[in-house]
Design a protein around this motif. Structure first.
Motif, mmCIF file in Angstrom:
data_model
loop_
_atom_site.group_PDB
_atom_site.id
_atom_site.type_symbol
_atom_site.label_atom_id
_atom_site.label_comp_id
_atom_site.label_asym_id
_atom_site.label_seq_id
_atom_site.Cartn_x
_atom_site.Cartn_y
_atom_site.Cartn_z
ATOM 1 N N ASN A 1 42.170 42.864 29.157
ATOM 2 C CA ASN A 1 41.010 42.717 28.286
ATOM 3 C C ASN A 1 40.156 41.514 28.655
ATOM 4 O O ASN A 1 38.924 41.543 28.530
ATOM 5 N N ASP A 2 40.794 40.442 29.131
ATOM 6 C CA ASP A 2 40.065 39.217 29.475
ATOM 7 C C ASP A 2 39.527 39.222 30.903
ATOM 8 O O ASP A 2 38.797 38.298 31.289
ATOM 9 N N ASP B 1 37.299 40.118 34.082
ATOM 10 C CA ASP B 1 36.009 40.672 34.497
ATOM 11 C C ASP B 1 36.197 41.658 35.647
ATOM 12 O O ASP B 1 35.433 42.616 35.787
ATOM 13 N N GLN C 1 40.635 51.932 28.698
ATOM 14 C CA GLN C 1 40.257 50.761 27.902
ATOM 15 C C GLN C 1 39.077 50.009 28.507
ATOM 16 O O GLN C 1 38.599 49.044 27.921
ATOM 17 N N LYS C 2 38.611 50.430 29.659
ATOM 18 C CA LYS C 2 37.602 49.697 30.424
ATOM 19 C C LYS C 2 36.283 49.571 29.662
ATOM 20 O O LYS C 2 35.764 50.539 29.098
ATOM 21 N N LYS C 3 35.741 48.349 29.688
ATOM 22 C CA LYS C 3 34.422 48.089 29.110
ATOM 23 C C LYS C 3 33.356 48.190 30.201
ATOM 24 O O LYS C 3 33.656 48.052 31.383
ATOM 25 N N ILE C 4 32.124 48.380 29.792
ATOM 26 C CA ILE C 4 31.031 48.535 30.757
ATOM 27 C C ILE C 4 30.901 47.308 31.642
ATOM 28 O O ILE C 4 30.570 47.403 32.825
ATOM 29 N N SER C 5 31.172 46.143 31.073
ATOM 30 C CA SER C 5 30.997 44.897 31.830
ATOM 31 C C SER C 5 32.107 44.640 32.833
ATOM 32 O O SER C 5 31.999 43.743 33.669
ATOM 33 N N GLN C 6 33.199 45.416 32.771
ATOM 34 C CA GLN C 6 34.332 45.195 33.665
ATOM 35 C C GLN C 6 34.222 46.039 34.927
ATOM 36 O O GLN C 6 33.721 47.166 34.903
ATOM 37 N N ASN D 1 38.517 56.544 35.727
ATOM 38 C CA ASN D 1 37.365 55.744 35.312
ATOM 39 C C ASN D 1 37.208 54.491 36.172
ATOM 40 O O ASN D 1 37.020 53.382 35.667
#
Length: 400
Positions: A267-268, A270, A315-320, A344
């Motif tokens: 989660n932390d 990048d 769980q991937k965020k757009i910013s990662q 993904n």
């Protein structure tokens, strides 16, 4: 050099590892930093203030007041002067004081007055390091923004062997250099890298594994650090030396252990690069005793492991940025594209078993990079360090 001209306040606590502070001072001075040493009262039992004063070129401070000179060591002024505060070694006792705001010596007062970044390099016996109280203190300190330089693994003063050794002075210097070098493209970014194989236990003696050496993952971790990232490396069993300057080195054995560490740190991050060769299957039952040889043969019942890459992809965020690897023996590109889409990924590095000179144990690799956009780049055979550079170049292009 990144730390040239920087003023480093070095705290030294009571620990057998205090002798390493002398070497750290030499390295800092060699790279152009000025060093002010503050010792806790117990530290002088392990190394003399005269030694550290001679090496640093400044009087070593231990108390609030110098009665002989009639001067006051202003803890607020000391803290404000520092470009960074480094406590190496920091003992379990001082960690507890820092975490709970206890202020009973000059070093604690300076810490509580700090405006600059604080680096803490713990040193203690393995049971003390593993104790829930110490872990809770470390967690609290990290949440407060302190930077933990993880201890090494090896022989300890108690005669035991394990985690708890003070990081080597070269590693501590690398942390500081990375912190102050703001010109690199990944400065301020956090990266998670997996490397090596996993070993799935059959019994206490045997396991299911593969031939991965970890070389590709270790090269990626090293390159990401060179570019300025703070890197957490989750490594399966490997004979490779730990790369210098890691934010965290998390050794694991099984796929389940690797999953746990990846989920805890994803989660932390990048940037996440999953280069480990994780077992797809693990024994359904692990025998508690060695399985004896029988003439009738042996049948193992296996179950699927949890797909780590798919778990993180969900769980991937757009910013990662999430990068995977695929090792294929047939229908290579089709299988890799399917993996990229299903999990993904931003891009995938395809290895083919058909490529001579590339493989698990070798120093070279040949990859084809397949992007989410559909672009396919077939790269030449080259050293794994250069492959890591190619991959990191493409990661940088994807960052916001």
């Amino acid at each position: 050099m990144a730390i040239r001209g920087k003023h480093i306040l070095l705290g030294v606590c009571g620990s057998i590892a205090a002798y390493k502070a002398a070497h750290l001072i030499r390295l800092l001075k060699k790279d152009g930093a000025s060093v002010q040493v503050i010792m806790t009262p117990d530290a002088a039992d392990f190394i003399t203030p005269l030694t550290l004063s001679t090496l640093s070129g400044n009087p070593v401070l231990t108390t609030y007041a110098d009665r002989e000179r009639g001067t006051w060591n202003n803890h607020v002024h000391l803290a404000l002067q520092a470009d960074a505060i480094v406590v190496a070694p920091v003992s379990a006792n001082t960690l507890a004081k820092f975490a709970n705001g206890i202020c009973d010596n000059l070093l604690c007062a300076v810490y509580l007055s700090a405006k600059s970044s604080v680096f803490l390099a713990p040193a203690m016996d393995l049971d003390m390091w593993a104790h829930p109280a110490t872990k809770a203190n470390i967690s609290r300190l990290q949440q407060a923004g302190n930077l933990i330089i993880p201890p090494g693994n090896g022989p300890l003063a108690s005669g035991l062997s394990g985690e708890g050794r003070l990081a080597e002075p070269e590693d501590i210097l690398a942390f500081l250099t990375n912190h102050f070098d703001e010109s690199r493209p990944l400065t301020g970014k956090k990266a998670l890298v997996t490397a090596g194989p996993t070993h799935e236990a059959i019994d206490p003696v045997r396991y299911i594994g593969n031939h991965s050496s970890g070389k590709m993952g270790y090269a990626l971790a090293t390159e990401l650090m060179r570019l300025g990232a703070s890197v957490t490396l989750v490594s399966g069993p490997s004979d490779l030396p730990k790369p210098t300057g890691l934010a965290n080195f998390l050794p694991v054995t099984s796929a389940a252990e690797m999953l746990e560490q990846c989920v805890a740190n994803f989660n932390d991050a990048d940037i996440t690069v999953m280069s480990a060769a994780v077992a797809d299957y693990t024994p359904k039952v692990t025998a508690t005793q060695k399985i004896k040889k029988a003439t009738a043969g042996l049948t193992l019942e296996l179950k699927k492991t949890v797909d780590i890459l798919a778990t993180l992809g969900s769980q991937k965020k757009i910013s990662q940025v999430l990068v995977g690897f695929a090792l294929e023996t047939n229908d290579e590109q089709a299988n890799a594209i399917a993996k990229l889409q299903k999990k993904n990924l931003d891009f995938i590095a395809l290895n083919s078993m058909q490529d001579k000179g590339a493989g698990f144990a070798g120093d070279n690799n040949k990859v084809t990079i397949i992007h989410r956009s559909g672009t396919i780049e077939a790269l030449d055979l080259k050293p794994k360090s250069e492959v890591a550079r190619d991959i990191c170049t493409r990661i940088i292009a994807l960052l916001p």
